[in-house]
Write a protein that holds these residues in place. Structure first.
Motif, PDB file in Angstrom:
ATOM      1  N   ARG A 130       0.804  -1.222   0.000  1.00  0.00           N
ATOM      2  CA  ARG A 130       0.000   0.000   0.000  1.00  0.00           C
ATOM      3  C   ARG A 130       0.837   1.272   0.000  1.00  0.00           C
ATOM      4  NH1 ARG A 130      -4.659   1.629   4.454  1.00  0.00           N
ATOM      5  NH2 ARG A 130      -5.304   3.593   3.465  1.00  0.00           N
ATOM      6  N   TYR A 131       1.876   1.312   0.794  1.00  0.00           N
ATOM      7  CA  TYR A 131       2.660   2.540   0.911  1.00  0.00           C
ATOM      8  C   TYR A 131       4.010   2.449   0.192  1.00  0.00           C
ATOM      9  CZ  TYR A 131      -0.795   3.725   4.442  1.00  0.00           C
ATOM     10  OH  TYR A 131      -1.981   3.997   5.098  1.00  0.00           O
ATOM     11  N   LYS A 132       4.172   1.435  -0.649  1.00  0.00           N
ATOM     12  CA  LYS A 132       5.409   1.290  -1.405  1.00  0.00           C
ATOM     13  C   LYS A 132       5.329   2.028  -2.732  1.00  0.00           C
ATOM     14  CE  LYS A 132       7.408  -1.568   1.480  1.00  0.00           C
ATOM     15  NZ  LYS A 132       8.544  -1.099   2.312  1.00  0.00           N
ATOM     16  N   LEU A 183       8.008  -3.064  -8.018  1.00  0.00           N
ATOM     17  CA  LEU A 183       8.557  -3.833  -9.135  1.00  0.00           C
ATOM     18  C   LEU A 183       9.783  -4.625  -8.693  1.00  0.00           C
ATOM     19  CD1 LEU A 183       8.236  -1.143 -11.946  1.00  0.00           C
ATOM     20  CD2 LEU A 183       6.936  -3.278 -11.801  1.00  0.00           C
ATOM     21  N   ALA A 184      10.625  -4.000  -7.882  1.00  0.00           N
ATOM     22  CA  ALA A 184      11.812  -4.697  -7.385  1.00  0.00           C
ATOM     23  C   ALA A 184      11.424  -5.905  -6.549  1.00  0.00           C
ATOM     24  CB  ALA A 184      12.678  -3.739  -6.582  1.00  0.00           C
ATOM     25  N   LEU A 185      10.384  -5.779  -5.732  1.00  0.00           N
ATOM     26  CA  LEU A 185       9.924  -6.899  -4.918  1.00  0.00           C
ATOM     27  C   LEU A 185       9.459  -8.067  -5.793  1.00  0.00           C
ATOM     28  CD1 LEU A 185       7.925  -4.985  -2.155  1.00  0.00           C
ATOM     29  CD2 LEU A 185      10.089  -6.206  -1.849  1.00  0.00           C
ATOM     30  N   CYS A 186       8.809  -7.746  -6.905  1.00  0.00           N
ATOM     31  CA  CYS A 186       8.350  -8.796  -7.833  1.00  0.00           C
ATOM     32  C   CYS A 186       9.531  -9.549  -8.433  1.00  0.00           C
ATOM     33  CB  CYS A 186       7.509  -8.185  -8.947  1.00  0.00           C
ATOM     34  SG  CYS A 186       5.932  -7.487  -8.441  1.00  0.00           S
ATOM     35  N   ILE A 244      14.535   1.224  -1.991  1.00  0.00           N
ATOM     36  CA  ILE A 244      14.274   0.003  -2.771  1.00  0.00           C
ATOM     37  C   ILE A 244      15.061  -1.168  -2.191  1.00  0.00           C
ATOM     38  CG2 ILE A 244      14.245  -1.020  -5.063  1.00  0.00           C
ATOM     39  CD1 ILE A 244      14.379   1.854  -6.196  1.00  0.00           C
ATOM     40  N   ALA A 245      16.344  -0.945  -1.944  1.00  0.00           N
ATOM     41  CA  ALA A 245      17.184  -2.021  -1.406  1.00  0.00           C
ATOM     42  C   ALA A 245      16.708  -2.457  -0.029  1.00  0.00           C
ATOM     43  CB  ALA A 245      18.641  -1.566  -1.342  1.00  0.00           C
ATOM     44  N   SER A 246      16.352  -1.506   0.815  1.00  0.00           N
ATOM     45  CA  SER A 246      15.899  -1.863   2.162  1.00  0.00           C
ATOM     46  C   SER A 246      14.549  -2.567   2.122  1.00  0.00           C
ATOM     47  CB  SER A 246      15.839  -0.622   3.054  1.00  0.00           C
ATOM     48  OG  SER A 246      14.942   0.345   2.534  1.00  0.00           O
TER      49      SER A 246
END
Length: 322
Positions: free
Chosen positions: A48-50, A56-59, A124-126
């Motif tokens: 929600r808050y990303k 996209l990076a998480l995917c 993004i990295a964190s």
């Protein structure tokens, strides 16, 4: 340090028109393909808050970890053995500009406390590390034209130095009016996606029964394309069988004209900090589609004589003699 011999054991993609590394060899532009919907890939929980770059990076990260056999319902290895390196030059520019607009229009009291952390360059990295429990070294790279290959290098260097047994490297950029305005490129010419690689020590992969998809070979970085290629192609190894070239094409005709060249920005859009990671993923796709082709490596380079630096890697198929 030139960390050769590090394996690529997994590739993850969050790109329109591509679901596996071999799809990165397509020649038709993906501009008409539907955009990646992170909620459809991951579910809405935790997004929600990303900002979009983090989503996209998480995917891509999830699929890269799964492809490497490191993630099922949870991590299959200790979290401290996995680090994260992310490359993105402009990924959260929309958040930064949006916060600036809110400050101008509403003052500091009008800023959302939930959205403000996304203005940090390392968000993004964190986000990737927190989501998947990766407690190894964590690094964000925002380094211009060579940023993606720089991230691959630093990930491999940390593995070679023993800082972690494996590193997840992610390249991501987004498409929006702020990136378009800053880069001068129309939105439809910009990448909106992410790519992930898992880099791993050969003995660590062997210990858990994993098989790599490619091996990182020689790396070079410096001013000027000719100088970079001189260091990469010094005659001590087999000539490259294919070349993934910088955005807009190379400045030099160094390689023979019959060596296939591929400018991935013509297919997936101008990729900025994600390009080098995308190129390395495409090299693994080339090996999968064409076989080992003996000992011959694939060359990837980012940056041209128009940029402040040029970087390059040679990747070889797993099992090719050194």
């Amino acid at each position: 340090m030139n960390p050769t011999g590090i394996l690529v054991t997994g590739v993850g993609l969050a790109l329109p028109g591509a679901s596996r590394p071999a799809d990165l060899l397509r020649s038709a532009p993906t501009a008409g393909e539907p955009a990646v919907d992170p909620a459809a890939v991951l579910g809405r929980r935790g997004l929600r808050y990303k900002d979009r770059a983090s989503q996209l990076a998480l995917c891509a990260a999830r699929d890269g970890l799964r492809a490497a056999g490191l993630l099922a319902d949870e991590l299959t290895v200790p979290g401290g053995s996995v680090g994260v390196v992310v490359s993105s030059n402009l990924g959260n520019l929309d958040t930064v500009c949006g916060v600036a607009d809110e400050i101008r229009e509403l003052g500091v009291n009008g800023i959302s406390p939930m959205g403000l952390p996304n203005a940090s360059s390392n968000v993004i990295a964190s986000s990737v590390a927190i989501r998947y429990g990766l407690r190894g070294p964590n690094l964000m790279v925002c380094n211009g034209a060579t940023s993606g290959l720089d991230a691959v290098y630093w990930g491999a260097a940390m593995v070679a130095a023993g800082r972690a047994e494996r590193i997840l490297v992610v390249g991501v950029e987004t498409r929006n009016r702020w990136v378009s305005g800053l880069s001068g490129a129309p939105e439809e010419q910009l990448l909106d996606g992410a790519v992930a690689l898992v880099l791993e020590r050969a003995e660590a992969a062997e210990a858990r029964g994993a098989v790599g998809t490619a091996v990182l070979g020689r790396y070079a970085r410096g001013a000027g394309e000719e100088r970079c290629l001189d260091r990469l192609l010094d005659g001590s190894g087999e000539a490259p069988v294919a070349w993934f070239v910088p955005e807009g094409g190379p400045s030099t005709g160094r390689l023979a004209a019959d060596v296939p060249r591929s400018d991935l920005s013509e297919v997936f859009g101008r990729s900025s900090g994600a390009l080098g990671v995308l190129q390395c993923a495409a090299a693994t796709g080339w090996f999968a589609a064409n076989g080992a082709d003996g000992r011959r490596p694939v060359l990837v380079t980012s940056g041209t004589d128009r940029d402040d630096a040029v970087a390059g890697f040679l990747l070889t198929p797993v099992g090719a003699a050194g």
